[in-house]
Design a protein around this motif. Structure first.
Motif, short mmCIF file in Angstrom:
data_model
loop_
_atom_site.label_atom_id
_atom_site.label_comp_id
_atom_site.label_asym_id
_atom_site.label_seq_id
_atom_site.Cartn_x
_atom_site.Cartn_y
_atom_site.Cartn_z
N LEU A 1 5.71 6.53 -18.08
CA LEU A 1 5.53 5.19 -18.63
C LEU A 1 6.08 4.13 -17.69
N SER A 2 7.25 4.39 -17.10
CA SER A 2 7.82 3.42 -16.16
C SER A 2 6.99 3.34 -14.88
N GLY A 3 6.39 4.47 -14.47
CA GLY A 3 5.50 4.45 -13.31
C GLY A 3 4.25 3.62 -13.56
N ALA A 4 3.73 3.68 -14.79
CA ALA A 4 2.55 2.88 -15.14
C ALA A 4 2.89 1.39 -15.12
N ILE A 5 4.05 1.04 -15.65
CA ILE A 5 4.46 -0.36 -15.67
C ILE A 5 4.71 -0.86 -14.25
N LEU A 6 5.38 -0.05 -13.45
CA LEU A 6 5.64 -0.42 -12.06
C LEU A 6 4.33 -0.54 -11.27
N GLY A 7 3.37 0.33 -11.57
CA GLY A 7 2.07 0.26 -10.91
C GLY A 7 1.34 -1.04 -11.22
N VAL A 8 1.44 -1.51 -12.47
CA VAL A 8 0.81 -2.78 -12.83
C VAL A 8 1.49 -3.94 -12.11
N LEU A 9 2.82 -3.92 -12.03
CA LEU A 9 3.54 -5.01 -11.34
C LEU A 9 3.20 -5.04 -9.85
N ILE A 10 3.17 -3.88 -9.23
CA ILE A 10 2.82 -3.83 -7.80
C ILE A 10 1.37 -4.25 -7.58
N GLN A 11 0.51 -3.92 -8.53
CA GLN A 11 -0.90 -4.34 -8.41
C GLN A 11 -1.03 -5.85 -8.48
N ILE A 12 -0.22 -6.50 -9.29
CA ILE A 12 -0.25 -7.96 -9.35
C ILE A 12 0.14 -8.56 -8.01
N PHE A 13 1.21 -8.03 -7.39
CA PHE A 13 1.61 -8.51 -6.07
C PHE A 13 0.54 -8.20 -5.03
N THR A 14 -0.11 -7.06 -5.16
CA THR A 14 -1.16 -6.68 -4.22
C THR A 14 -2.36 -7.61 -4.31
N ILE A 15 -2.73 -7.98 -5.53
CA ILE A 15 -3.88 -8.88 -5.70
C ILE A 15 -3.58 -10.24 -5.07
N THR A 16 -2.40 -10.78 -5.31
CA THR A 16 -2.08 -12.09 -4.73
C THR A 16 -2.01 -12.02 -3.20
N THR A 17 -1.41 -10.95 -2.68
CA THR A 17 -1.32 -10.82 -1.22
C THR A 17 -2.69 -10.62 -0.59
N THR A 18 -3.52 -9.79 -1.19
CA THR A 18 -4.85 -9.53 -0.63
C THR A 18 -5.75 -10.76 -0.74
N ILE B 1 0.84 -1.20 0.00
CA ILE B 1 0.00 0.00 0.00
C ILE B 1 0.88 1.25 0.00
N LEU B 2 1.97 1.23 0.75
CA LEU B 2 2.89 2.36 0.75
C LEU B 2 3.50 2.56 -0.64
N ALA B 3 3.87 1.47 -1.30
CA ALA B 3 4.40 1.58 -2.66
C ALA B 3 3.35 2.13 -3.61
N GLN B 4 2.09 1.72 -3.43
CA GLN B 4 1.03 2.25 -4.28
C GLN B 4 0.80 3.73 -4.04
N VAL B 5 0.94 4.17 -2.81
CA VAL B 5 0.81 5.60 -2.51
C VAL B 5 1.89 6.39 -3.23
N LEU B 6 3.12 5.88 -3.18
CA LEU B 6 4.22 6.57 -3.86
C LEU B 6 4.00 6.62 -5.37
N ILE B 7 3.53 5.54 -5.95
CA ILE B 7 3.26 5.52 -7.39
C ILE B 7 2.08 6.42 -7.73
N LEU B 8 1.11 6.50 -6.83
CA LEU B 8 -0.02 7.41 -7.05
C LEU B 8 0.44 8.86 -7.08
N PHE B 9 1.33 9.23 -6.16
CA PHE B 9 1.87 10.59 -6.18
C PHE B 9 2.71 10.84 -7.43
N LEU B 10 3.41 9.82 -7.87
CA LEU B 10 4.16 9.94 -9.12
C LEU B 10 3.21 10.17 -10.29
N GLY B 11 2.09 9.46 -10.29
CA GLY B 11 1.08 9.64 -11.34
C GLY B 11 0.45 11.02 -11.31
#
Length: 171
Positions: free
Chosen positions: A140-157, A46-56
């Motif tokens: 573009l790299s933030g979007a790709i990183l956001g998708v990768l973190i989302q995959i990890f988030t889905i499996t963890t959740t 979630i912290l990583a997603q917050v950082l990527i959200l601010f980047l977005g």
């Protein structure tokens, strides 16, 4: 000064216990330890997603000065913020429905914002200009990183909600 005699024996065992009562002691179910590990892993994600959200947000505001701001990117960012708040509440209070809502809404927000970042990115039209468009490369790299973190988030959740739910009793 006279020292007090300790209440424990030489092996550090409390008085009145000879160690033979180990089979009667309670054991923590492995499900609860998996929940604790999943909650700590989810807090990092979630912290990583917050950082990527601010980047977005930074990318949206900095690239759209002369043009109109993309409404879909802005709405997906707002939905992402709301889902992160709901996800953090669900993680802290062990609310499975909140975590499921977080998983669905944050996934939709990441998909929409990544699609907007890819569609609006001029780097994909002219890949040879990547040195002059460092901000677009960052988006573009933030979007790709956001998708990768989302995959990890889905499996963890998913694992976390499975372990939080009470076990099914066989009839």
């Amino acid at each position: 000064m006279q020292q007090r005699k300790s209440s424990s024996s030489t092996y550090g065992r409390p008085s009145g216990t000879d160690g033979s009562d180990f089979s009667y002691r309670m054991v923590v179910d492995s499900r609860y330890t998996r929940v604790a590990k999943g909650k700590s892993r989810l807090s990092i994600l979630i912290l990583a997603q917050v950082l990527i959200l601010f980047l977005g947000i930074f990318y949206i505001l900095s690239t759209q000065k002369d043009e109109m701001i993309n409404k879909y990117a802005l709405l997906s960012t707002a939905a992402g913020q709301i889902s992160l708040i709901v996800g953090e509440l669900g993680r802290r209070r062990s609310l499975v429905n909140f975590l499921k809502f977080y998983m669905v809404v944050s996934s939709a927000a990441v998909i929409v914002s990544s699609a907007c970042a890819i569609k609006d990115n001029p780097l994909l039209k002219d890949p040879s200009a990547w040195q002059s468009m460092k901000l677009e490369l960052l988006g573009l790299s933030g979007a790709i990183l956001g998708v990768l973190i989302q995959i990890f988030t889905i499996t963890t959740t998913s694992a976390l909600t499975t372990n939080m739910s009470p076990p099914k009793r066989a009839s």
